[in-house]
Design an enzyme around this catalytic site. Structure first.
Site, PDB file in Angstrom:
ATOM      1  N   GLY A  27       1.001  -0.891  -0.002  1.00 15.12           N
ATOM      2  CA  GLY A  27       0.416   0.282   0.422  1.00 15.12           C
ATOM      3  C   GLY A  27       1.281   1.600  -0.362  1.00 15.12           C
ATOM      4  N   SER A  54      -2.648  -5.950  -5.303  1.00 11.50           N
ATOM      5  CA  SER A  54      -1.492  -5.581  -5.146  1.00 11.50           C
ATOM      6  C   SER A  54      -0.344  -6.541  -5.752  1.00 11.50           C
ATOM      7  CB  SER A  54      -0.743  -4.917  -3.990  1.00 11.50           C
ATOM      8  OG  SER A  54      -2.463  -4.073  -3.522  1.00 11.50           O
ATOM      9  N   ASP A  84      -2.922  -1.972  10.566  1.00  8.04           N
ATOM     10  CA  ASP A  84      -2.833  -1.578  12.128  1.00  8.04           C
ATOM     11  C   ASP A  84      -4.034  -2.729  12.252  1.00  8.04           C
ATOM     12  OD1 ASP A  84      -1.802   0.446  12.792  1.00  8.04           O
ATOM     13  OD2 ASP A  84      -2.624   1.951  13.486  1.00  8.04           O
ATOM     14  N   HIS A 109       4.112   2.207  12.187  1.00 10.41           N
ATOM     15  CA  HIS A 109       3.615   3.135  13.513  1.00 10.41           C
ATOM     16  C   HIS A 109       4.087   1.974  14.473  1.00 10.41           C
ATOM     17  CE1 HIS A 109       0.647   4.931  15.330  1.00 10.41           C
ATOM     18  NE2 HIS A 109      -0.227   4.153  15.262  1.00 10.41           N
TER      19      HIS A 109
END
Length: 341
Positions: A27, A54, A84, A109
């Protein structure tokens, strides 16, 4: 004391030499990291779930694609570039069974690790490399010979090479061209969530809608309310982004400046700061994380309702019509989209 900033001279790409990097997901961040690393001469493979759309895109860019589990088996460093909300399941099903001592898990993250929806074994490195910009900008800046400022963090340093690997990865994606600052998973996660909720997304959206409602309820045309409370915001934010708040004030009229410094603190007052502190406490003690995990485990019911309610706000209908009058603006209609991976 100002944070130390790491640059190209502080990072060594040879740390990654002879090793395989796996990027799980293709992504926004995944594609940028993978392509930048590839162009930096690093061996990169892509991991995707079976049937991912993808795969075709990644292959067209000259990247080898495997299912997630196989990519983890083959890799020395595994970048978990999935949302997440997907990380816990991907970790349990594809990553954990194929982790071996000495591998490195990398995140952009810290949410899953900090709030323990993902708990890596102690014999692997756990690091973070987080460019402070969306993937398309990370890619574009790299191609132009520049870079996006980035953060690194070390949660587990199993083989005493974790920081060197983080800096090497940051260099491979172009981060050290601009500058890299070290943080912690805790600090990155909590400040990121706080910024999103109280200023960047939640605070800004609520402020725009409230301003629009006040003007419309006072009898002003919705179009005027849209222009003054939403459309012109970009002009101000661009000035702030380029030169700081003081720089923005230098560029606006004296009347606007007086309204800024005199009235602004009455709107965003100590009561707002008090509620911001309450929001920060909910982040720090895990209350927000638990509620969010509960949302996606139970089908996003309240989340989807709140998003749909927002789409029905009067400012959206007026904005769609007014933006159609602006040929220079890229038109986008995005509803109910989840992050691609």
């Amino acid at each position: 004391m100002a944070a130390k900033v790491y640059h190209d001279k502080d990072a060594d790409l040879n740390v990654l030499k002879g090793k395989t990097m796996a990027v799980l997901g293709f992504g926004s961040q995944g594609h940028a990291h993978a392509l930048n690393l590839k162009d930096s001469g690093v061996n990169v493979i892509i991991g995707l779930y079976k049937g991912s759309k993808s795969a075709k895109v990644a292959k067209s860019k000259g990247l080898k694609v495997y299912d997630n589990a196989e990519a983890v088996k083959r890799a020395d460093v595994i970048f978990v570039a999935v949302p997440d909300t997907k990380q816990a399941d991907v970790f349990k099903n594809d990553i954990e069974p194929n982790l071996t001592k000495g591998k490195t898990l990398l995140f952009s993250h810290g949410f899953a690790v900090h709030f323990k929806t993902v708990v890596p074994p102690k014999d692997v490195n756990v690091i973070l490399v987080a460019p402070k910009g969306p993937g398309n900008i990370v890619r574009r800046q790299y191609v132009e010979g520049k870079g996006v400022p980035s953060l690194i963090a070390i949660e587990q340093n199993a083989d005493r090479q974790a920081k060197k690997i983080a800096l090497a990865w940051a260099k491979g994606i172009g981060g050290t061209r601009a500058g890299v600052i070290q943080t912690t998973f805790k600090e990155e996660t909590e400040t990121d969530l706080f910024g999103e909720q109280t200023v960047l997304c939640g605070g800004t959206s609520a402020l725009i809608q409230a301003g629009y409602e006040v003007l419309v309820e006072a009898g002003y045309q919705p179009e005027m309310a849209y222009f003054e409370c939403l459309h012109e915001l970009k002009l101000i934010v661009d000035l702030i982004n380029e030169a700081g708040i003081s720089g923005m004030r230098f560029s606006i009229s004296e009347t606007a400046k007086w309204g800024d410094v005199k009235v602004g603190p009455k709107i965003i007052d100590s009561s707002v700061k008090k509620r911001m502190k309450a929001a920060l406490k909910d982040i720090q003690d895990g209350k927000f994380a638990k509620a969010w995990v509960r949302q996606y485990k139970t089908g996003y019911k309240q989340y989807n309702k709140l998003l749909k309610d927002g789409e029905k706000h009067g400012i959206e209908k007026v904005g769609t019509r007014l933006r159609s009058m602006m040929p220079w603006m890229q038109k986008r209609t995005v509803k109910g989209a989840q992050a691609a991976y």
